[in-house]
Scaffold this motif. Structure first.
Motif, PDB file in Angstrom:
ATOM      1  N   ARG A  50       0.837  -1.209   0.000  1.00 46.18           N
ATOM      2  CA  ARG A  50       0.000   0.000   0.000  1.00 46.18           C
ATOM      3  C   ARG A  50       0.867   1.251   0.000  1.00 46.18           C
ATOM      4  O   ARG A  50       0.539   2.252  -0.642  1.00 46.18           O
ATOM      5  CB  ARG A  50      -0.920   0.008   1.221  1.00 46.18           C
ATOM      6  N   ALA A  51       1.962   1.198   0.737  1.00 46.05           N
ATOM      7  CA  ALA A  51       2.870   2.338   0.768  1.00 46.05           C
ATOM      8  C   ALA A  51       3.435   2.611  -0.627  1.00 46.05           C
ATOM      9  O   ALA A  51       3.542   3.773  -1.049  1.00 46.05           O
ATOM     10  CB  ALA A  51       3.999   2.084   1.759  1.00 46.05           C
ATOM     11  N   LYS A  52       3.763   1.573  -1.344  1.00 45.33           N
ATOM     12  CA  LYS A  52       4.294   1.734  -2.707  1.00 45.33           C
ATOM     13  C   LYS A  52       3.231   2.325  -3.635  1.00 45.33           C
ATOM     14  O   LYS A  52       3.546   3.149  -4.507  1.00 45.33           O
ATOM     15  CB  LYS A  52       4.763   0.369  -3.222  1.00 45.33           C
ATOM     16  N   ARG A  53       1.965   1.947  -3.430  1.00 43.25           N
ATOM     17  CA  ARG A  53       0.900   2.530  -4.249  1.00 43.25           C
ATOM     18  C   ARG A  53       0.736   4.019  -3.951  1.00 43.25           C
ATOM     19  O   ARG A  53       0.490   4.825  -4.853  1.00 43.25           O
ATOM     20  CB  ARG A  53      -0.426   1.813  -3.979  1.00 43.25           C
ATOM     21  N   ALA A  54       0.862   4.392  -2.669  1.00 44.16           N
ATOM     22  CA  ALA A  54       0.701   5.794  -2.296  1.00 44.16           C
ATOM     23  C   ALA A  54       1.878   6.640  -2.766  1.00 44.16           C
ATOM     24  O   ALA A  54       1.705   7.808  -3.135  1.00 44.16           O
ATOM     25  CB  ALA A  54       0.545   5.920  -0.785  1.00 44.16           C
ATOM     26  N   VAL A  55       3.079   6.056  -2.731  1.00 45.98           N
ATOM     27  CA  VAL A  55       4.302   6.769  -3.134  1.00 45.98           C
ATOM     28  C   VAL A  55       4.928   5.956  -4.269  1.00 45.98           C
ATOM     29  O   VAL A  55       5.911   5.226  -4.072  1.00 45.98           O
ATOM     30  CB  VAL A  55       5.281   6.912  -1.948  1.00 45.98           C
ATOM     31  N   PRO A  56       4.371   6.066  -5.482  1.00 46.33           N
ATOM     32  CA  PRO A  56       4.783   5.158  -6.561  1.00 46.33           C
ATOM     33  C   PRO A  56       6.236   5.288  -6.971  1.00 46.33           C
ATOM     34  O   PRO A  56       6.821   4.339  -7.506  1.00 46.33           O
ATOM     35  CB  PRO A  56       3.845   5.532  -7.722  1.00 46.33           C
ATOM     36  N   GLY A  57       6.849   6.426  -6.711  1.00 44.27           N
ATOM     37  CA  GLY A  57       8.255   6.592  -7.072  1.00 44.27           C
ATOM     38  C   GLY A  57       9.218   6.029  -6.048  1.00 44.27           C
ATOM     39  O   GLY A  57      10.433   6.051  -6.267  1.00 44.27           O
ATOM     40  N   ALA A  58       8.694   5.520  -4.944  1.00 45.13           N
ATOM     41  CA  ALA A  58       9.561   5.021  -3.873  1.00 45.13           C
ATOM     42  C   ALA A  58      10.200   3.694  -4.268  1.00 45.13           C
ATOM     43  O   ALA A  58       9.637   2.902  -5.025  1.00 45.13           O
ATOM     44  CB  ALA A  58       8.766   4.847  -2.584  1.00 45.13           C
ATOM     45  N   ARG A  59      11.376   3.463  -3.705  1.00 42.32           N
ATOM     46  CA  ARG A  59      12.028   2.161  -3.796  1.00 42.32           C
ATOM     47  C   ARG A  59      11.517   1.315  -2.632  1.00 42.32           C
ATOM     48  O   ARG A  59      11.681   1.690  -1.473  1.00 42.32           O
ATOM     49  CB  ARG A  59      13.547   2.351  -3.713  1.00 42.32           C
ATOM     50  N   LEU A  60      10.878   0.188  -2.918  1.00 42.09           N
ATOM     51  CA  LEU A  60      10.357  -0.695  -1.881  1.00 42.09           C
ATOM     52  C   LEU A  60      11.332  -1.841  -1.670  1.00 42.09           C
ATOM     53  O   LEU A  60      11.663  -2.569  -2.601  1.00 42.09           O
ATOM     54  CB  LEU A  60       8.980  -1.238  -2.271  1.00 42.09           C
ATOM     55  N   VAL A  61      11.809  -1.981  -0.421  1.00 43.63           N
ATOM     56  CA  VAL A  61      12.848  -2.949  -0.098  1.00 43.63           C
ATOM     57  C   VAL A  61      12.317  -3.921   0.941  1.00 43.63           C
ATOM     58  O   VAL A  61      11.720  -3.516   1.941  1.00 43.63           O
ATOM     59  CB  VAL A  61      14.111  -2.237   0.450  1.00 43.63           C
ATOM     60  N   ARG A  62      12.560  -5.186   0.724  1.00 46.71           N
ATOM     61  CA  ARG A  62      12.218  -6.219   1.704  1.00 46.71           C
ATOM     62  C   ARG A  62      13.437  -6.470   2.588  1.00 46.71           C
ATOM     63  O   ARG A  62      14.562  -6.556   2.100  1.00 46.71           O
ATOM     64  CB  ARG A  62      11.812  -7.507   0.980  1.00 46.71           C
ATOM     65  N   LEU A  63      13.194  -6.578   3.900  1.00 48.93           N
ATOM     66  CA  LEU A  63      14.260  -6.847   4.854  1.00 48.93           C
ATOM     67  C   LEU A  63      14.066  -8.268   5.384  1.00 48.93           C
ATOM     68  O   LEU A  63      13.320  -8.486   6.351  1.00 48.93           O
ATOM     69  CB  LEU A  63      14.212  -5.833   6.003  1.00 48.93           C
ATOM     70  N   PRO A  64      14.706  -9.252   4.772  1.00 48.05           N
ATOM     71  CA  PRO A  64      14.471 -10.653   5.156  1.00 48.05           C
ATOM     72  C   PRO A  64      14.859 -10.920   6.604  1.00 48.05           C
ATOM     73  O   PRO A  64      15.919 -10.497   7.071  1.00 48.05           O
ATOM     74  CB  PRO A  64      15.370 -11.440   4.191  1.00 48.05           C
ATOM     75  N   GLY A  65      13.990 -11.613   7.318  1.00 48.22           N
ATOM     76  CA  GLY A  65      14.283 -12.020   8.681  1.00 48.22           C
ATOM     77  C   GLY A  65      14.217 -10.917   9.711  1.00 48.22           C
ATOM     78  O   GLY A  65      14.589 -11.132  10.870  1.00 48.22           O
ATOM     79  N   CYS A  66      13.741  -9.728   9.331  1.00 44.40           N
ATOM     80  CA  CYS A  66      13.701  -8.590  10.255  1.00 44.40           C
ATOM     81  C   CYS A  66      12.291  -8.361  10.775  1.00 44.40           C
ATOM     82  O   CYS A  66      11.298  -8.593  10.072  1.00 44.40           O
ATOM     83  CB  CYS A  66      14.190  -7.318   9.561  1.00 44.40           C
ATOM     84  N   GLY A  67      12.217  -7.865  12.002  1.00 40.39           N
ATOM     85  CA  GLY A  67      10.956  -7.530  12.625  1.00 40.39           C
ATOM     86  C   GLY A  67      10.611  -6.072  12.439  1.00 40.39           C
ATOM     87  O   GLY A  67      11.114  -5.389  11.540  1.00 40.39           O
ATOM     88  N   HIS A  68       9.739  -5.579  13.340  1.00 44.24           N
ATOM     89  CA  HIS A  68       9.233  -4.214  13.196  1.00 44.24           C
ATOM     90  C   HIS A  68      10.321  -3.168  13.408  1.00 44.24           C
ATOM     91  O   HIS A  68      10.298  -2.107  12.782  1.00 44.24           O
ATOM     92  CB  HIS A  68       8.084  -3.989  14.181  1.00 44.24           C
TER      93      HIS A  68
END
Length: 276
Positions: A239-257
């Motif tokens: 949803r964040a990527k939809r709201a800010v379409p120019g953003a780079r969305l990164v997954r942080l494997p194995g990380c919590g909040h």
């Protein structure tokens, strides 16, 4: 170097004096670090030395959290107040348009600073404000339970729990995927910060109606989400990527909040890459 600065803030109620505690280290372009609700600047300690090799880092205790005093009477803990507080803080510290990285509440504030064009770049780690109503109620209920738990335990009991991996998991497993990596001293300090946060309930109260739906055009924006975030679920990153379409969305494997503790090297790299 830990320090405190006081400055005047213009508000609808008239000029008010606000004080903010912060830690400053390193050299280079300025980088403002903003923690989440109930936390304190020490949330950034796992990545601070890495970031300070390339940036002048200013890690802030938000008003009403950590060692920063509460906001003056009559000032709300909403975006329309806290964002100008942070802008006034930067002016008081002679910092012009820093990079900013924030986690949770701090991530929402970072995005709002970006929307107001007060910063050079934004890195938001599991930012608040991209929830559904049921997800928000779940997150707020969890936060209230964490605070109630911290306030119900005596200091000797908190210290006793912090000495074992199982105890640290009981105290901080909601926000860390790897709570055993946190030092006993840090866990005790976090529990005390949570139960002593004077801005906790006011921040939750104004957060009920918060949704971040605006774009942040014209700035480099990175949004990163821990794959094991149990407080703000990873699907909120879409949803964040939809709201800010120019953003780079990164997954942080194995990380919590609060991912800075779970994988310091990865989180530091994401922040530095986002601020280049």
């Amino acid at each position: 170097m830990a320090a405190e600065v006081s400055f005047r803030l213009e508000s609808p109620q008239g000029p008010r004096t606000v004080s903010v505690r912060y830690e400053r280290a390193g050299a280079g372009e300025p980088l403002l670090l903003l923690h989440g609700i109930g936390h304190h600047w020490q949330a950034w300690q796992p990545v601070l030395d890495i970031l300070a090799t390339e940036r002048e880092v200013i890690a802030v205790d938000l008003p009403g959290f950590g060692a920063s005093p509460a906001l003056p009477d009559g000032l709300a803990y909403d975006l329309s107040t806290v964002v100008p507080v942070l802008a006034a803080l930067c002016e008081a510290l002679d910092i012009e348009r820093p990079h900013v990285a924030g986690n949770s509440l701090g991530g929402l504030l970072a995005l709002e600073l970006g929307r107001e064009k007060l910063v050079r770049s934004v890195t938001a780690l599991s930012p608040a404000g991209f929830w559904t109503e049921s997800e928000r109620r779940y997150a707020f209920g969890t936060l209230r339970a964490m605070r109630a738990g911290a306030r119900s335990l005596s200091l000797p009991m908190i210290e006793r729990l912090s000495r074992s991996s199982a105890g640290r998991a009981a105290l901080t497993g909601t926000i860390y995927a790897r709570p055993g990596r946190r030092s006993p001293e840090a866990v005790v300090a976090e529990a005390l910060a949570l139960r002593g946060a004077t801005g906790f309930h006011q921040t939750l109260a104004v957060g009920r109606d918060v949704l971040f739906t605006d774009d942040v055009p014209g700035l480099p924006v990175t949004i990163a989400w821990g794959s094991r975030d149990r407080l703000l679920l990873p699907r909120q990153g879409v949803r964040a990527k939809r709201a800010v379409p120019g953003a780079r969305l990164v997954r942080l494997p194995g990380c919590g909040h609060v991912p800075m503790n779970d994988d310091p090297a990865l989180v530091a790299r994401v922040i530095l890459d986002g601020s280049r």
